[in-house]
Design a protein around this motif. Structure first.
Motif, mmCIF file in Angstrom:
data_model
loop_
_atom_site.group_PDB
_atom_site.id
_atom_site.type_symbol
_atom_site.label_atom_id
_atom_site.label_comp_id
_atom_site.label_asym_id
_atom_site.label_seq_id
_atom_site.Cartn_x
_atom_site.Cartn_y
_atom_site.Cartn_z
ATOM 1 N N UNK A 149 0.506 -0.825 -0.587
ATOM 2 C CA UNK A 149 0.322 -0.540 0.014
ATOM 3 C C UNK A 149 1.090 0.885 0.146
ATOM 4 N N UNK A 150 0.140 2.167 -1.059
ATOM 5 C CA UNK A 150 1.364 3.380 -0.687
ATOM 6 C C UNK A 150 -0.084 4.515 -0.442
ATOM 7 N N UNK A 151 0.309 5.250 0.843
ATOM 8 C CA UNK A 151 -0.888 5.972 1.099
ATOM 9 C C UNK A 151 -0.407 7.959 1.385
ATOM 10 N N UNK A 152 -0.502 8.219 0.486
ATOM 11 C CA UNK A 152 0.273 9.923 -0.196
ATOM 12 C C UNK A 152 -0.987 10.930 0.602
ATOM 13 N N UNK A 153 0.207 12.040 1.371
ATOM 14 C CA UNK A 153 -0.792 12.803 2.076
ATOM 15 C C UNK A 153 -1.466 12.235 2.889
ATOM 16 N N UNK A 154 -0.531 11.684 3.639
ATOM 17 C CA UNK A 154 -0.995 10.754 5.109
ATOM 18 C C UNK A 154 -1.277 11.241 6.020
ATOM 19 N N UNK A 155 -1.077 12.942 5.984
ATOM 20 C CA UNK A 155 -0.872 13.350 7.577
ATOM 21 C C UNK A 155 -0.326 11.880 8.561
ATOM 22 N N UNK A 156 -1.761 12.478 9.788
ATOM 23 C CA UNK A 156 -0.798 11.464 11.088
ATOM 24 C C UNK A 156 -1.481 9.937 10.730
ATOM 25 N N UNK A 157 -1.673 9.670 9.869
ATOM 26 C CA UNK A 157 -1.396 7.837 9.591
ATOM 27 C C UNK A 157 -3.202 7.214 9.369
ATOM 28 N N UNK A 158 -4.460 8.020 9.256
ATOM 29 C CA UNK A 158 -5.678 7.572 8.731
ATOM 30 C C UNK A 158 -5.539 6.062 8.154
ATOM 31 N N UNK A 159 -4.850 6.541 6.918
ATOM 32 C CA UNK A 159 -5.400 5.502 6.063
ATOM 33 C C UNK A 159 -3.978 4.317 6.697
ATOM 34 N N UNK A 160 -3.120 4.297 7.021
ATOM 35 C CA UNK A 160 -2.039 3.871 7.135
ATOM 36 C C UNK A 160 -2.690 2.681 8.208
ATOM 37 N N UNK A 161 -2.922 3.534 9.209
ATOM 38 C CA UNK A 161 -3.430 2.364 10.591
ATOM 39 C C UNK A 161 -3.781 1.371 9.915
ATOM 40 N N UNK A 162 -5.291 2.527 9.232
ATOM 41 C CA UNK A 162 -6.123 1.306 9.022
ATOM 42 C C UNK A 162 -5.970 -0.189 8.103
ATOM 43 N N UNK A 163 -4.957 0.251 7.202
ATOM 44 C CA UNK A 163 -3.888 -0.695 6.293
ATOM 45 C C UNK A 163 -3.609 -2.058 6.722
ATOM 46 N N UNK A 164 -2.772 -1.045 8.206
ATOM 47 C CA UNK A 164 -2.411 -1.935 8.896
ATOM 48 C C UNK A 164 -3.215 -3.242 9.926
ATOM 49 N N UNK A 165 -3.846 -2.443 10.378
ATOM 50 C CA UNK A 165 -5.329 -3.180 11.445
ATOM 51 C C UNK A 165 -5.404 -4.259 10.226
ATOM 52 N N UNK A 166 -6.144 -3.992 8.736
ATOM 53 C CA UNK A 166 -6.518 -5.249 8.299
ATOM 54 C C UNK A 166 -5.641 -6.454 7.805
ATOM 55 N N UNK A 167 -4.302 -5.746 7.784
ATOM 56 C CA UNK A 167 -3.601 -7.396 7.359
ATOM 57 C C UNK A 167 -2.660 -6.393 5.717
ATOM 58 N N UNK A 168 -2.807 -5.754 5.771
ATOM 59 C CA UNK A 168 -1.533 -5.068 4.065
ATOM 60 C C UNK A 168 0.113 -5.584 4.726
ATOM 61 N N UNK A 169 0.377 -6.614 3.634
ATOM 62 C CA UNK A 169 1.682 -6.446 3.993
ATOM 63 C C UNK A 169 2.534 -5.409 4.097
ATOM 64 N N UNK A 170 2.743 -4.044 3.534
ATOM 65 C CA UNK A 170 3.606 -3.251 3.308
ATOM 66 C C UNK A 170 2.986 -2.183 3.315
#
Length: 395
Positions: A223-244
């Motif tokens: 996953x690539x999270x652009x304009x990630x700010x403080x990680x909303x999409x990043x953290x949700x991605x990890x919670x649901x099992x993203x590889x990277x």
């Protein structure tokens, strides 16, 4: 109460309860009201139409409040409106998985120029109109009575205050100074929110539902999270099992807060990379380096603050989405958003079609995103619908 006379033929929007009256629609002002004063709007025949805030420095000269002449816009009226708005959000906060949301959304909650966000036990407040500035003591008192917050922090530093002839306002309004990072929970994920220094009111709770839906597509994906700010999409991605996950933002503060949020949730050992960079520049670099992703999020700032900026914004959205499509693996997913109220969904789809054509790709739209229930859209104020997004399969 001072009378303001509407030009003949300008009654329709007022009759339909749209809350804005532009200066060009006003025929005459009988007196010299102070900016922010409540006045009585009459039609060309002298008949009552509405009560509203007046401001002669703004293009929106009147922000309408009440269409029933028999109803007094007094302290009880304001307190009731605040109470209704706050009560309408109770369903979001009941399950224990979320303790942050927007409590009051300006015109969409019939309180023009007032935005209030809840961050756990703290409130962040923005006042964007001179009329609401006059009512601020009542608003603060009612919020204290209803919610008993640990603090109410003023983030009224938006540029729209300039259009109302007001200076920025910033600092504690009630309670104690909030900690540097207020810990909140959204969708069962913890975040540290910097109310004082964070963007807007401190956090983008308007993407709450979209983050959860998006995360359902990322298991075992890069996953690539652009304009990630403080990680909303990043953290949700990890919670649901993203590889990277690779997270990109131009703000050093945002990246540092994102890293602390990863630790807060126990995700700091995951396959994560944080890059402080201009997103457009970084997308080109990924292409040059031959780096590819399975899922990309594009959540840029507002490109079209008004309709006059729409053509320029359309080019900016196209120039952002085209290089993202080029670094997606075949069949990869692009979650792309616009928070520009002037950009409608039909136009946004067309822009993405143009971007795909330039990139030599084909695109399928498989899901539409919108703003959540704590950002309601009033039937009489369609301008309140600003957030839109599309989940695209890129072939």
């Amino acid at each position: 109460m001072i009378d303001v006379i509407l030009k003949k033929g300008k009654e329709k929007a007022v009759q339909h309860r749209h809350p804005w009256v532009f200066s060009g629609a006003i025929e005459k002002v009988k007196g010299k009201p102070e900016n922010g004063e409540i006045v009585k709007l009459l039609n060309a025949k002298g008949e009552f139409m509405a009560y509203g805030f007046y401001n002669d420095q703004s293009r929106v000269a009147l922000r309408l409040l009440e269409w029933d002449e028999a109803v007094a816009v007094d302290e009880a009226w304001w307190r009731a409106k605040v109470g209704v708005a706050v009560a309408a959000r109770s369903y979001i906060l009941e399950d224990g998985f979320t303790d942050t949301c927007r409590l009051i959304f300006s015109e969409s909650d019939y309180l023009p120029g007032l935005i209030v966000d809840k961050y756990a036990d703290h409130l962040s407040l923005q006042i964007l109109t001179s009329g609401m500035e006059n009512i601020k003591p009542v608003i603060i008192d009612e919020l204290q009575k209803l919610l008993k917050p640990a603090s109410i922090f003023d983030k009224s530093d938006a540029s729209s205050r300039e259009h109302e002839g007001m200076q920025p306002s910033f600092g504690i309004l009630a309670g104690a100074q909030p900690p540097e990072l207020v810990e909140v929970v959204e969708n069962g994920i913890k975040y540290g929110i910097n109310i004082a220094e964070g963007q807007k009111s401190g956090f983008y709770c308007d993407q709450r539902d979209n983050r959860r839906v998006f995360a359902g597509y990322v298991k075992d994906k890069a996953v690539l999270d652009c304009f990630c700010y403080t990680g909303g999409f990043t953290l949700n991605a990890f919670k649901q099992g993203a590889k990277t996950v690779t997270s990109v933002d131009s703000s050093a503060l945002a990246i540092e807060t994102l890293k602390s949020n990863l630790t807060l949730n126990g995700f700091d050992e995951r396959e994560h990379r944080a890059i402080q960079s201009d997103v457009n520049k970084q997308l080109r670099k990924f292409k040059e380096d031959g780096e590819m992703f399975d899922v990309i999020v594009l959540d840029p700032p507002k490109y079209a603050p008004s309709r006059s900026a729409l053509d320029r914004a359309a080019r900016a959205y196209k120039d952002l989405n085209r290089p993202a499509m080029l670094i997606l693996n075949p069949g990869g997913l692009l979650a792309t958003y616009s928070c520009s109220g002037a950009m409608d969904m039909t136009t946004f789809k067309q822009i993405l079609a143009w971007a795909a054509l330039d990139a030599g790709k084909q695109v399928q739209f498989i899901h539409q995103f919108c703003q959540p229930g704590d950002h309601p859209v009033s039937a009489t104020f369609p301008e309140g619908e600003y957030l839109k997004g599309l989940l695209c399969r890129v072939l």
